[in-house]
Scaffold this active site. Structure first.
Site, PDB file in Angstrom:
ATOM      1  N   CYS A 192      46.101 -45.168 -25.541  1.00 37.33           N
ATOM      2  CA  CYS A 192      47.191 -44.974 -24.576  1.00 37.33           C
ATOM      3  C   CYS A 192      46.883 -45.625 -23.229  1.00 37.33           C
ATOM      4  CB  CYS A 192      47.467 -43.492 -24.367  1.00 37.33           C
ATOM      5  SG  CYS A 192      48.151 -42.693 -25.829  1.00 37.33           S
ATOM      6  N   CYS A 334      39.662 -58.106 -19.444  1.00 38.51           N
ATOM      7  CA  CYS A 334      40.825 -57.244 -19.646  1.00 38.51           C
ATOM      8  C   CYS A 334      41.009 -56.445 -18.369  1.00 38.51           C
ATOM      9  CB  CYS A 334      40.633 -56.350 -20.874  1.00 38.51           C
ATOM     10  SG  CYS A 334      39.245 -55.207 -20.738  1.00 38.51           S
TER      11      CYS A 334
END
Lengths: 377, 79
Positions: A192, A334
């Protein structure tokens, strides 16, 4: 066991519910439920289980409340930020229902302590947020013969099931390993934090789990065993998949190292992974060095902020390996360094790369240490 | 044979949509899985990919027909 006058008043809507009644309310009062993870799923589940009058509720969570949790973890408010979730949950729930006995576990559940904790409960609710803990809870429940009410969420979709339920013929229903025998490669399924989740979705899925816990304890209705429910909040479609009679049960003999099982602790490999700091990356950029910068985040994250790297979202890496240079330095980044670290290891292991560097701390570190005007998310 | 496949979770991203049509020679779940893996290598990373036929878990040797409802269900960890 009886209900006190206060309890009769508190649970009156259950007591007047014909199919429920005093008998089932007493079953709840006698029961012990362990909720693992007081996060998105745990929040609504704990609120409803405490409200319903479960006698003893165990709350296991080692994590602390972060501001970014409040979008969905409705158990907490701004005063809980920074506090241990299990402790903050207990205090909040004690105000909701002082009749309940709470046990909290603020240490991480591992192969060493999980079984002893699970054995003290009648039902376990899985509200965890990672694969190693999901396999751990599954195996611990199989070994301890406890039903496991599973739920998981991502983006707009959720899954619910009751695993390891003791059926009337004495056999046990399918468990998590009957569905997913092997854990996915770490980089292949986002969580998530990476892919996001609609805040209200865990409210729906966690409430379904609480409802299943009550059904398992009372015997009301048909608990969702030997089935997997799939829910899509965008279409409001619900699909129930029938599962096979499990045969993975016999293969679960003891608890194992679940980080290793899920490919997360690659031991020496992980320590060997090459990294660059954001300062080193800035030097590479400023000196116009010949290197490739790859961003493995999702396109909508790229739109929030980026370092002008080549965008290859992590799920597309396996089919785009040929776009990654083998003959010069390649820096992969990232948001925080987790996904890119997994990708570096995956590429090294499966495609023999030796020229990959993970950006330590990801674009968050860049925003913090190099460019404070860059938005963090 | 053309099979209509419904994608759930992360398989939607990999297949590029909620539904896909898969053409293949074989008529088993295993053949379908292999074809999907070849066309979409990222699916292999899931390692366990549950395939349901007509809302029931399907074993690899199960025979499928064009009218079957086929679903791809990946593991999900979020909580």
């Amino acid at each position: 066991m009886k209900l006190s006058t206060d309890e009769v008043k508190r649970y009156s809507r259950h007591l007047v519910l014909q199919e429920f009644g005093l008998e089932n309310q007493l079953k709840l009062k006698k029961s012990k439920v362990l909720v693992v993870g007081a996060g998105g799923l745990g929040s609504p589940a704990l609120l409803y289980l405490a409200a319903a009058g479960i006698g003893t509720i165990g709350i296991a969570d080692f994590d602390r409340v972060d501001v970014s949790n409040l979008q969905r973890q409705v158990l907490f408010d701004i005063n809980a930020v920074g506090r241990n979730k299990a402790q903050a949950a207990k205090e909040r729930l004690s105000l909701l229902n002082p009749e309940i006995n709470f046990e909290i576990y603020t240490e991480k559940l591992t192969s060493l302590n999980a079984l002893a904790i699970v054995q003290q409960y009648d039902v376990v609710l899985d509200g965890t947020d990672n694969f190693p803990t999901r396999y751990l809870m599954n195996d611990a429940c199989v070994l301890a013969n406890k039903p496991l009410v599973y739920g998981s969420i991502l983006r707009f979709e959720g899954q619910v099931a009751v695993f390891n339920y003791r059926k009337t013929d004495g056999s046990y229903s399918a468990n998590y390993r009957d569905l997913f025998a092997s854990p996915p490669d770490p980089a292949s399924v986002p969580n998530c934090e990476q892919a996001g989740v609609l805040g209200v979705l865990p409210g729906m899925i966690g409430s379904m789990q609480a409802s299943e816990v009550i059904k398992v304890i009372t015997g009301l209705g048909e608990p969702l065993y030997d089935k997997l429910l799939l829910f899509d909040s965008l279409s409001m479609q619900q699909t129930i998949i029938g599962l096979p009679r499990g045969n993975s049960r016999n293969s679960i003999q003891k608890l194992i190292d679940y980080d290793e099982f899920c490919g997360l602790s690659l031991g020496a490999n992980k320590n060997d992974m090459k990294e660059v700091t954001v300062q080193e990356l800035k030097e590479l950029i400023d000196s116009k060095a010949d290197f490739q910068l790859i961003d493995v985040r999702e396109p909508h994250e790229f739109d929030i902020c980026n370092l002008e790297g080549e965008l290859i979202p992590q799920a597309e890496i396996p089919s785009n390996v040929d776009r990654i240079s083998k003959d010069k330095k390649v820096v992969i980044h990232c948001r925080s360094g987790a996904r890119s670290g997994n990708m570096v290891q995956w590429l090294e292991k499966n495609h023999g790369f030796t020229n990959l560097y993970n950006l330590k701390g990801g674009i968050l570190a860049w925003a913090r240490e190099i460019d404070p005007t860059m938005p963090s998310y | 044979m053309k099979y209509k496949v419904k994608a759930f979770g992360v398989t939607k991203d990999i297949l590029g949509g909620k539904e896909a049509v898969v053409e293949l020679e074989g008529q088993t779940v295993a053949a379908l899985r292999n074809q999907l893996f070849q066309k979409h290598p990222a699916l292999q990373g899931l390692r366990s990919l549950l395939i349901a036929v007509n809302n029931t878990y399907a074993e690899d040797n199960q025979v499928i027909s064009e009218s079957d409802e086929i679903a791809l269900i990946p593991p999900v960890s979020g909580g």
